[in-house]
Design a protein around this motif. Structure first.
Motif, short mmCIF file in Angstrom:
data_model
loop_
_atom_site.label_atom_id
_atom_site.label_comp_id
_atom_site.label_asym_id
_atom_site.label_seq_id
_atom_site.Cartn_x
_atom_site.Cartn_y
_atom_site.Cartn_z
N ALA A 254 127.80 66.95 24.93
CA ALA A 254 127.63 67.62 26.22
C ALA A 254 128.36 66.87 27.33
O ALA A 254 128.66 65.68 27.22
CB ALA A 254 126.15 67.74 26.55
N ARG A 255 128.61 67.58 28.43
CA ARG A 255 129.26 67.02 29.61
C ARG A 255 128.37 67.27 30.83
O ARG A 255 127.45 68.06 30.78
CB ARG A 255 130.62 67.67 29.83
N GLY A 256 128.69 66.58 31.90
CA GLY A 256 127.95 66.80 33.14
C GLY A 256 126.83 65.81 33.33
O GLY A 256 127.01 64.60 33.16
N SER A 257 125.63 66.30 33.67
CA SER A 257 124.49 65.44 33.97
C SER A 257 123.78 65.07 32.67
O SER A 257 122.64 65.49 32.41
CB SER A 257 123.54 66.16 34.94
N VAL A 258 124.45 64.29 31.86
CA VAL A 258 123.95 63.87 30.55
C VAL A 258 124.28 62.40 30.35
O VAL A 258 125.13 61.84 31.05
CB VAL A 258 124.57 64.69 29.41
N GLY A 259 123.61 61.75 29.39
CA GLY A 259 123.96 60.39 29.02
C GLY A 259 124.01 59.47 30.22
O GLY A 259 123.12 59.45 31.08
N ALA A 260 125.08 58.69 30.29
CA ALA A 260 125.25 57.75 31.40
C ALA A 260 125.45 58.45 32.73
O ALA A 260 125.37 57.81 33.78
CB ALA A 260 126.44 56.83 31.12
N GLY A 261 125.70 59.75 32.71
CA GLY A 261 125.94 60.49 33.95
C GLY A 261 124.72 61.14 34.56
O GLY A 261 124.84 61.80 35.60
N VAL A 262 123.54 60.99 33.96
CA VAL A 262 122.35 61.67 34.48
C VAL A 262 122.06 61.26 35.92
O VAL A 262 121.77 62.10 36.78
CB VAL A 262 121.12 61.37 33.58
N GLY A 263 122.15 59.97 36.21
CA GLY A 263 121.86 59.50 37.56
C GLY A 263 123.09 59.25 38.40
O GLY A 263 122.98 58.64 39.47
N ALA A 264 124.24 59.72 37.95
CA ALA A 264 125.48 59.46 38.67
C ALA A 264 125.60 60.33 39.92
O ALA A 264 125.21 61.50 39.92
CB ALA A 264 126.68 59.70 37.77
N ARG A 265 126.17 59.75 40.96
CA ARG A 265 126.44 60.48 42.20
C ARG A 265 127.87 60.19 42.63
O ARG A 265 128.27 59.02 42.75
CB ARG A 265 125.48 60.06 43.30
N ALA A 266 128.65 61.25 42.84
CA ALA A 266 130.05 61.11 43.19
C ALA A 266 130.22 61.40 44.68
O ALA A 266 130.32 62.57 45.08
CB ALA A 266 130.92 62.05 42.35
N GLY A 267 130.23 60.35 45.48
CA GLY A 267 130.28 60.56 46.92
C GLY A 267 129.04 61.30 47.38
O GLY A 267 127.91 60.88 47.14
N SER A 268 129.23 62.46 48.00
CA SER A 268 128.11 63.23 48.54
C SER A 268 127.52 64.20 47.54
O SER A 268 126.52 64.88 47.85
CB SER A 268 128.58 64.00 49.78
N ILE A 269 128.10 64.33 46.33
CA ILE A 269 127.62 65.33 45.38
C ILE A 269 127.28 64.67 44.04
O ILE A 269 127.49 63.48 43.84
CB ILE A 269 128.66 66.45 45.17
#
Length: 354
Positions: free
Chosen positions: A155-170
């Protein structure tokens, strides 16, 4: 770079021999800051791959990166850990090692007993502690489960190491992309990237609403259309990122047979993709780190006649480097387009539907 053709999955696993697995936790209470919102992503390479790393940010959190200096002894890795949890999240590598040891993957320490291995698992972290509960971070069990889940499809997006990721304001997340080279000595070689986008910098142009990463190929490549004036105005009123620790991390890979120095050059050049898709990148508040892997399953020896001053391998490395930067750029765009809102952080897809 000539014609740019995406791989079959437009994914890191288009490079033969590479698998990706995630494990994360995401509670409803994450919106209130009392529930979990973190995870890790593991890139597995059964049989190992030549590797290198390039660290550009001012605040990195890493493990086993000194091992990947081309002048050092160990020349292959068994997996790469990308994780949330800041420095705490590096504990997830212990679980990855445990799973690999169970599978017999690693450097064999006793020829009489092939089960005695030491898996090589470098890793890097993002800072996601303010999203969800501060005291819930990836553990060794996270790493074990992510390694066990590794497959060609992920899967891609809000998964794995990216669940809590924030890219600038989004909302940030996990993104991936691949390219199959079609020109000259490098024809048929696959280059790919997987990125965990969590930068302090902006990932879209405030004047147009389009991702900065559209710059290389134009918005038509991603099928994006310009937002309405109302959508753009709403996006530009979002607060800037409040946390001061950030970081974008990832893996670039190729099926070409590169030595550690060649891998190092790919890792260095791949950072150009971050600079195109994130503004600013490599800040003192980021720990931007990219690993490079070469599986060596493709044949790069067949090539047209070339001047003696330009050996075929050098030109192939140059093409791989160029493609790596494009893949990183596209993977950042993929990450923000695939992410969904978490803990009140709005997603690009919600701000600019369609």
């Amino acid at each position: 770079m000539g014609n740019v053709i995406s791989g079959q999955r437009d994914s890191l696993t288009d490079v033969s021999g590479i698998l990706v697995g995630h494990h994360h936790v995401l509670d409803r209470d994450a919106t209130l800051g009392t529930g979990a919102a973190t995870g890790c992503t593991v890139v597995r390479v059964p049989g190992g791959a030549t590797a290198a790393v390039d660290v550009r940010g001012g605040g990195p959190g890493t493990r086993e990166t000194d091992l990947l200096d081309p002048g050092n002894t160990v020349r292959r890795v068994d997996a790469i850990l990308l994780t949330g949890g800041s420095a705490y999240g590096l504990a997830a590598a212990d679980g990855v090692m445990r799973k690999l040891e169970e599978d017999g993957a690693g450097i064999v320490m006793d020829p009489a007993d092939p089960g005695r291995v030491v898996p090589i698992v470098p890793g890097a972290v993002i800072f996601d502690l303010p999203v969800g509960a501060w005291d819930i971070r990836p553990t060794a069990e996270f790493g074990y489960r992510a390694a066990a889940a590794a497959a060609t499809g992920f899967a891609r997006g809000s998964v794995g190491a990216g669940v809590g990721a924030r890219a600038g304001s989004i909302k940030g997340g996990v993104g991936t992309a691949s390219i199959v080279l079609s020109d000259g000595a490098a024809a048929g070689i696959t280059v790919a990237a997987l990125i965990v986008a969590n930068p302090v910098g902006s990932v879209f142009d405030p004047r147009t609403g389009l991702p900065w990463g559209c710059g290389t190929d134009g918005p038509d490549f991603f099928g994006l259309r310009a937002p309405t004036d109302e959508q753009l105005a709403a996006a530009n009123t979002l607060p800037v990122k409040g946390t001061v620790l950030n970081t974008t991390i990832g893996v670039v890979a190729t099926d070409a047979a590169l030595d550690p120095a060649g891998c190092r050059r790919v890792a260095v050049t791949a950072h150009d993709g971050l600079a195109r898709a994130i503004r600013p990148a490599h800040s003192p508040l980021d720990g931007d780190t990219l690993f490079a892997l070469a599986t060596g399953t493709a044949d790069i020896r067949a090539s047209p006649p070339l001047p003696p001053a330009f050996p075929a391998d050098l030109l192939v490395v140059d093409q791989i480097c160029t493609a790596a930067a494009v893949c990183v750029e596209r993977a950042v765009v993929d990450a923000i387009r695939s992410a969904h809102a978490v803990a009140g952080i709005p997603a690009y897809r919600d701000l600019f539907p369609g």
